[in-house]
Motif scaffolding. Structure first.
Motif, PDB file in Angstrom:
ATOM      1  N   PHE A  67       0.867  -1.184   0.000  1.00 59.49           N
ATOM      2  CA  PHE A  67       0.000   0.000   0.000  1.00 59.49           C
ATOM      3  C   PHE A  67       0.901   1.230   0.000  1.00 59.49           C
ATOM      4  O   PHE A  67       1.556   1.526   1.002  1.00 59.49           O
ATOM      5  CB  PHE A  67      -0.903  -0.022   1.224  1.00 59.49           C
TER       6      PHE A  67
ATOM      7  N   SER B 189      -4.757  -2.127  -7.762  1.00 58.94           N
ATOM      8  CA  SER B 189      -5.731  -1.051  -7.915  1.00 58.94           C
ATOM      9  C   SER B 189      -5.121   0.230  -7.365  1.00 58.94           C
ATOM     10  O   SER B 189      -5.063   0.414  -6.144  1.00 58.94           O
ATOM     11  CB  SER B 189      -7.024  -1.386  -7.170  1.00 58.94           C
ATOM     12  N   GLY B 190      -4.656   1.083  -8.241  1.00 60.78           N
ATOM     13  CA  GLY B 190      -4.062   2.341  -7.799  1.00 60.78           C
ATOM     14  C   GLY B 190      -2.867   2.104  -6.896  1.00 60.78           C
ATOM     15  O   GLY B 190      -1.902   1.424  -7.283  1.00 60.78           O
TER      16      GLY B 190
ATOM     17  N   VAL C 216      -2.541   0.205  -4.367  1.00 62.36           N
ATOM     18  CA  VAL C 216      -2.587  -1.054  -3.624  1.00 62.36           C
ATOM     19  C   VAL C 216      -2.374  -2.236  -4.548  1.00 62.36           C
ATOM     20  O   VAL C 216      -2.880  -2.262  -5.673  1.00 62.36           O
ATOM     21  CB  VAL C 216      -3.948  -1.210  -2.903  1.00 62.36           C
TER      22      VAL C 216
ATOM     23  N   ARG D  10     -12.709 -10.945  -4.887  1.00 56.84           N
ATOM     24  CA  ARG D  10     -13.365  -9.642  -4.874  1.00 56.84           C
ATOM     25  C   ARG D  10     -14.871  -9.811  -4.684  1.00 56.84           C
ATOM     26  O   ARG D  10     -15.456 -10.835  -5.030  1.00 56.84           O
ATOM     27  CB  ARG D  10     -13.069  -8.895  -6.176  1.00 56.84           C
TER      28      ARG D  10
ATOM     29  N   GLN E 156     -15.311  -3.373  -4.797  1.00 58.44           N
ATOM     30  CA  GLN E 156     -14.739  -2.421  -3.841  1.00 58.44           C
ATOM     31  C   GLN E 156     -13.877  -3.120  -2.788  1.00 58.44           C
ATOM     32  O   GLN E 156     -13.044  -2.493  -2.154  1.00 58.44           O
ATOM     33  CB  GLN E 156     -15.863  -1.651  -3.146  1.00 58.44           C
TER      34      GLN E 156
ATOM     35  N   TRP F 261      -8.477  -5.166   1.102  1.00 59.44           N
ATOM     36  CA  TRP F 261      -8.449  -3.791   0.613  1.00 59.44           C
ATOM     37  C   TRP F 261      -9.886  -3.307   0.516  1.00 59.44           C
ATOM     38  O   TRP F 261     -10.710  -3.877  -0.213  1.00 59.44           O
ATOM     39  CB  TRP F 261      -7.764  -3.689  -0.746  1.00 59.44           C
ATOM     40  N   ASP F 262     -10.207  -2.277   1.285  1.00 58.58           N
ATOM     41  CA  ASP F 262     -11.535  -1.674   1.303  1.00 58.58           C
ATOM     42  C   ASP F 262     -11.462  -0.405   0.473  1.00 58.58           C
ATOM     43  O   ASP F 262     -11.081   0.659   0.958  1.00 58.58           O
ATOM     44  CB  ASP F 262     -11.934  -1.369   2.754  1.00 58.58           C
ATOM     45  N   GLY F 263     -11.824  -0.524  -0.814  1.00 60.42           N
ATOM     46  CA  GLY F 263     -11.683   0.589  -1.741  1.00 60.42           C
ATOM     47  C   GLY F 263     -12.549   1.779  -1.388  1.00 60.42           C
ATOM     48  O   GLY F 263     -12.160   2.924  -1.594  1.00 60.42           O
TER      49      GLY F 263
ATOM     50  N   LYS G  67     -10.732   3.383   1.373  1.00 61.20           N
ATOM     51  CA  LYS G  67      -9.309   3.606   1.074  1.00 61.20           C
ATOM     52  C   LYS G  67      -8.417   3.138   2.212  1.00 61.20           C
ATOM     53  O   LYS G  67      -7.537   3.851   2.684  1.00 61.20           O
ATOM     54  CB  LYS G  67      -9.043   5.098   0.781  1.00 61.20           C
TER      55      LYS G  67
ATOM     56  N   ASP H   2      -4.548   3.374   6.669  1.00 60.21           N
ATOM     57  CA  ASP H   2      -4.890   4.280   5.577  1.00 60.21           C
ATOM     58  C   ASP H   2      -3.751   5.278   5.416  1.00 60.21           C
ATOM     59  O   ASP H   2      -2.704   5.146   6.056  1.00 60.21           O
ATOM     60  CB  ASP H   2      -6.241   4.971   5.807  1.00 60.21           C
TER      61      ASP H   2
END
Length: 636
Positions: free
Chosen positions: A8, A40-41, A43, A64, A69, A128-130, A133, A211
């Motif tokens: 992360f 994802s970005g 992460v 997922r 998310q 990962w909790d999109g 974040k 975070d």
């Protein structure tokens, strides 16, 4: 059993999938059934899979949810599957399939951070909790499954194995002297620190929320000291234990079609696990896949358990394999350090490796143990303290006499007088005299070769009493207490050993329901007179052979350490220790004590080995890596 990885980037930079790939490749032994990742970005998550249940063969991680998310990587097993399925369905979120990973992901969807307290089993996982974040990381209450992490201003990284975190060249490692001190004493109590500064473990029974602003640590499970179980007679306690124990063994007999292996030492704990598993198979409560016992036969006649092993196998009509120990090799120890960046296997783990190799060759992926009986059902040390506080002289005298009888049949255990002082007198000393009390209890006893300044700067006295960790941990809530410090280190080393052979090691006596039961019953159900594990003996009386059921002695593993320490090659490691230059030990005192030990007049046993192990680790990780012309770490 699997390997999991998460990266992360807290500064928002896109995660590099190559980093996750390198970390997964370093843990190929944990995931021979395939690897996969999710990015994802900022992460990235990675999963290396080893199927150890029928359901896990269908898992595809990272997993997922429907909204994409949430993403999960999970290493472990859910043992209260039916209970969790029903609770999820009642909450309007039934699982999409029957895999354990799906149950964990659904539980988080339904209950958020409270979900990990609802899961019974051995686990480590990252979600990962999109939407929020954030990363959510959790570990089982007893630390069976590992989860290491490193955090700096730019990045949070976690993985199932320590060496995976050290692959990146910008991560500068330095030794953590505090943990080194605990290891040198042979008493690792801190459940969070590792041998490296900046590398920590998620504490058993805790979760982390990470975070871009902060990391929050929270305990989700502890023993409730006010919950008591009181029955009218011994039969009711035994019946309750039998029901819990049969379920703990049953849910750990899940396998991917390969059958199940079980360690059998001949002691009460492992014999009870084996006998219960055999009973469940006879009753048709589990499938008829192969179930085989594996036993290590000591070369020392006094520690040879062959008679008890044969009795258990004969009574339950089981297939059995008996083997001698694998010899210790200094070269293999050095190779382990270079590969895993951690301490090498202890002599007893090395000896047990012969069993792991044979279990692997016979294609078993699951192995049961009897670990946990000593810690849970051996009798509470608080008995003495309560008796001293209440001036109950009769109870003190009876327990003292019983301890003298136990000492006679188990010479390697603490003597009656030492138990009375350490567990009875010292705890009731006023707080102002607590340091003296610790000295009386022996909690500050450590090898004479440790340098005094090293002991002071590492707060070794507080570390060995457990106070150093307790000051850093979350304050205990009213009527709650944490599990005693220490067991997670040994369970973690056992897990690492099994993972190298593609074997998931399971411990039925460390089922959370059994631990809670053991904490809630009166001490007289754990120990009565010289009979330790009293409730277990009553519950298993019909399934165990009489020879094991009536045992009060225990075999020792001293021979494995003694043979290594007396070896000349190991002696050369102790003869010129580099860690003396680091200010950790006095080399002259080490050599003097080692000479006395070999002459039959010395003390210490495990501490000689841990000192040699730390010396080998220090040479490989710091001296050799510094001299590497490429500037790479020993694991690279």
């Amino acid at each position: 059993m699997s390997g999991i990885v998460a990266v992360f980037n807290l500064d928002g930079r896109p995660a590099d999938p190559r980093v996750v790939g390198r970390m997964l490749n370093s843990m190929r032994h944990r995931g021979p059934d395939g690897q996969a990742s999710f990015v994802s970005g900022p992460v990235a998550l990675g999963h290396a899979r080893l199927g150890t249940t029928e359901e896990s063969l269908r898992e595809r991680q990272p997993l997922r949810d429907e909204s994409a998310q949430l993403a999960l990587v999970f290493d472990g097993r859910v043992d209260n599957r039916d209970e969790l399925k029903d609770a999820l369905a009642a909450s309007g979120m039934p699982p999409r399939d029957g895999t354990d990973a799906e149950l964990v992901l659904r539980a988080y969807q339904c209950w958020g951070e409270e979900s990990c307290a609802r899961i019974i089993g051995d686990f480590a996982y990252v979600i990962w909790d999109g939407a929020r974040k954030r990363l959510f990381c959790a570990r089982d209450p007893f630390g069976v499954k590992p989860l290491y992490y490193h955090l700096d201003a730019k990045r949070f990284v976690c993985a199932s194995e320590l060496h995976a975190l050290l692959l990146e060249p910008e991560f500068s490692t330095e030794p953590n002297e505090g943990m080194v001190a605990e290891v040198l004493c042979g008493r690792v109590l801190d459940p969070e620190e590792t041998l490296f500064q900046g590398v920590l473990q998620v504490v058993p029974g805790n979760y982390l929320e990470v975070d871009s602003e902060r990391v929050r640590k929270q305990r989700y499970w502890s023993l409730n000291s006010t919950r008591e179980i009181r029955y009218a007679d011994d039969r009711q306690y035994a019946s309750h234990f039998f029901d819990l124990f049969s379920e703990a063994v049953r849910c750990r007999l899940r396998h991917p079609g390969s059958g199940v292996a079980s360690q059998l030492s001949g002691g009460l704990d492992s014999s009870s696990v084996v006998s219960m598993a055999a009973w469940l198979k006879r009753q048709g409560k589990v499938d008829s896949a192969p179930f085989e016992t594996f036993s290590l036969i000591s070369p020392e006649p006094k520690d040879n358990e062959r008679t008890y092993i044969d009795d258990v196998v004969a009574k339950s009509q089981l297939r059995a394999t008996l083997m001698g120990p694998k010899p210790f090799s200094l070269a293999n120890s050095v190779e382990q350090i270079r590969r895993f960046n951690d301490l090498p296997d202890s002599p007893n783990d090395t000896a047990m490796s012969s069993l792991y190799e044979d279990i692997h060759d016979k294609q078993y992926r699951v192995m049961l143990t009897g670990n946990g009986g000593d810690e849970l059902f051996y009798g509470s040390h608080e008995y003495y303290a309560d008796s001293v506080r209440g001036l109950r002289v009769g109870r003190i005298v009876r327990r003292y006499r019983d301890d003298r009888r136990l000492k006679a049949v188990n010479p390697g255990t603490l003597g009656a007088g030492e138990k009375l002082i350490r567990f009875g007198v010292a705890p009731v000393v006023p707080k102002g005299l607590r340091r003296a009390a610790r000295t009386l209890r022996g909690a500050v006893s450590y090898p004479v070769w440790l340098e005094p300044d090293f002991c002071r700067r590492t707060n070794l006295t507080e570390r060995l009493s457990g106070e150093y960790w307790r000051k850093r941990s979350e304050p205990e809530k009213p009527n709650e207490r944490a599990l005693p410090l220490g067991p997670s280190y040994g369970l973690g080393k056992t897990e690492q050993l099994g993972s190298r052979y593609g074997i998931e090691v399971r411990h039925p006596l460390y089922d959370r329901r059994i631990v809670e039961f053991a904490n809630a019953i009166p001490d007289e159900q754990r120990r009565r007179g010289i009979w330790q594990r009293y409730v277990m003996r009553n519950a298993m009386s019909e399934l165990l052979p009489a020879s094991v059921h009536q045992r009060v002695d225990k075999a020792a593993f001293d021979w494995s350490f003694s043979s290594v320490i007396r070896d000349e090659e190991f002696g050369r490691v102790l003869a010129s220790p580099r860690i003396a230059a680091a200010g950790w030990i006095d080399a002259r005192k080490v050599r003097g004590e080692w000479d006395a030990f070999r002459a039959g007049h010395g003390r210490y046993l495990t501490q000689f080995f841990t000192t040699g192990a730390v010396e080998l680790w220090y040479r490989q990780m710091f001296e050799n890596s510094k001299s590497d012309s490429n500037g790479s770490k020993a694991c690279a």
